[in-house]
Enzyme design. Structure first.
Site, PDB file in Angstrom:
ATOM      1  N   GLY A 123      59.182  72.869  47.322  1.00 34.94           N
ATOM      2  CA  GLY A 123      60.257  72.068  46.733  1.00 34.94           C
ATOM      3  C   GLY A 123      61.467  72.926  46.452  1.00 34.94           C
ATOM      4  N   ARG A 124      62.566  72.254  46.201  1.00 35.81           N
ATOM      5  CA  ARG A 124      63.817  72.964  45.957  1.00 35.81           C
ATOM      6  C   ARG A 124      64.578  72.246  44.862  1.00 35.81           C
ATOM      7  NH1 ARG A 124      67.106  76.658  49.314  1.00 35.81           N
ATOM      8  NH2 ARG A 124      65.285  77.209  50.546  1.00 35.81           N
TER       9      ARG A 124
ATOM     10  N   GLY B 167      66.829  76.930  42.288  1.00 37.36           N
ATOM     11  CA  GLY B 167      65.761  77.767  42.808  1.00 37.36           C
ATOM     12  C   GLY B 167      64.776  76.998  43.649  1.00 37.36           C
TER      13      GLY B 167
ATOM     14  N   LYS C 142      58.070  78.576  40.355  1.00 42.45           N
ATOM     15  CA  LYS C 142      59.503  78.238  40.449  1.00 42.45           C
ATOM     16  C   LYS C 142      60.286  79.536  40.270  1.00 42.45           C
ATOM     17  CE  LYS C 142      62.879  75.032  38.518  1.00 42.45           C
ATOM     18  NZ  LYS C 142      63.023  73.765  37.820  1.00 42.45           N
TER      19      LYS C 142
ATOM     20  N   ASP D  34      65.434  64.225  30.383  1.00 44.38           N
ATOM     21  CA  ASP D  34      65.548  63.798  31.787  1.00 44.38           C
ATOM     22  C   ASP D  34      64.266  63.078  32.231  1.00 44.38           C
ATOM     23  OD1 ASP D  34      66.832  63.419  34.191  1.00 44.38           O
ATOM     24  OD2 ASP D  34      66.462  65.436  34.955  1.00 44.38           O
TER      25      ASP D  34
END
Ligand SMILES: Nc1ncnc2c1ncn2[C@@H]1O[C@H](COP(=O)(O)OP(=O)(O)OP(=O)(O)O)[C@@H](O)[C@H]1O
Length: 261
Positions: A16-17, A21, A38, A132
């Protein structure tokens, strides 16, 4: 990448991105287990808000670990160039994937929401506001267990504390955040309510073509339950939605109260 990370973990493929990072699968020979790592590139953090969030993410996840519904942190490494967080490896499925496939039936939505609210209540008991909450940040495993992740926007909260700063994702963000007012941990309950609505309806309650239009809809806060979509949804679920997606923060339920409904 910090040398100490390299000496303890073998890094494998990228999974994942994020904005700052990449997330890679990694293996620890000492525990004989796989994790997600991460690695945040500090050179990409240009403003002070982003730099604060960098430190906060690892700090809050460590404080909140272990909890059955929160992605667990195992190690944090830092050097001048980067900060690396070694965490529980989740399956590549989120609540977002479920919602995109089909609206979720009320029984399943209730089972997911109970776990999301359990995670949020744990955050709030520890003085942390996630800021979030959205389907993309709720991981699911093959047994439909929920893991709340991405504490990159989290902040301190608490009875005497309020926080400020426009963070979050337009569809899910609470009106007091859009207004630029000070706010407290109940912004997470609003967002969780929007997630519950979106699970049941397959569409978000506040919609617009642009971010500005979404914000206008959030500020109007006109919560509707179109009969075509909500015919099979129970009055109790609609009542809970009204009490979570409530513009008046003092009347909005806390995460603990929502759990007991
Ligand atoms: N613990 C994990 N296990 C498995 N995959 C993960 C894990 N954490 C993150 N990912 C994957 O990596 C992607 C990027 O995650 P990350 O939290 O860095 O960024 P983001 O939430 O997409 O963006 P932002 O940088 O805005 O926070 C996620 O969408 C997910 O697919």
């Amino acid at each position: 990448m910090p040398k100490s990370l390299k000496s303890s973990y073998q890094l494998y493929e990228e999974i994942g991105r994020g904005r700052f990072g990449t997330i890679s699968r990694c293996f620890s020979p000492s525990s004989n287990d796989f994790y997600a790592c991460k690695v945040i590139d500090k050179s990409l953090l240009t403003d002070s808000l982003d730099r604060d969030c960098l430190q906060n993410e690892a700090k809050f996840m460590t404080l909140l670990s272990p909890h059955p519904n929160i992605v667990q942190v195992f190690d944090v490494f830092e050097d001048d160039e980067s900060l690396s967080i070694v965490m529980e490896l989740c399956e590549p499925v989120t609540l977002y994937d479920k919602i995109v496939q089909n609206p979720v039936c009320e029984t399943t939505a209730a089972a997911y929401m109970k776990q999301v609210l359990t995670a949020i209540a744990h955050c709030h008991r520890n003085g942390v506001v996630h800021r979030d909450i959205k389907p993309e940040n709720v991981f699911l495993d093959s047994r439909n267990r929920v893991k709340l992740g991405d504490f990159g926007s989290a902040d301190w909260s608490g009875d005497e504390r309020t926080t400020s700063g426009v963070v979050g994702t337009p569809y899910y963000v609470a009106p007091e955040v859009v207004m630029g007012r000070e706010y407290n941990e109940k912004v997470d309950v609003w967002s969780a309510g929007v997630v519950l609505y979106t699970m049941l309806a397959g569409i978000p309650p506040f919609y617009g073509e642009t971010t500005a239009e979404v914000f206008e809809a959030v500020l109007r806060g006109n919560l509707r339950f179109p009969t075509r979509i909500f015919r099979s949804v129970s009055p109790a679920a609609k009542d809970l939605l009204r009490k979570m997606i409530c513009r008046d923060v003092s009347r909005r339920l806390s995460a603990e109260q929502a759990l007991s409904k």
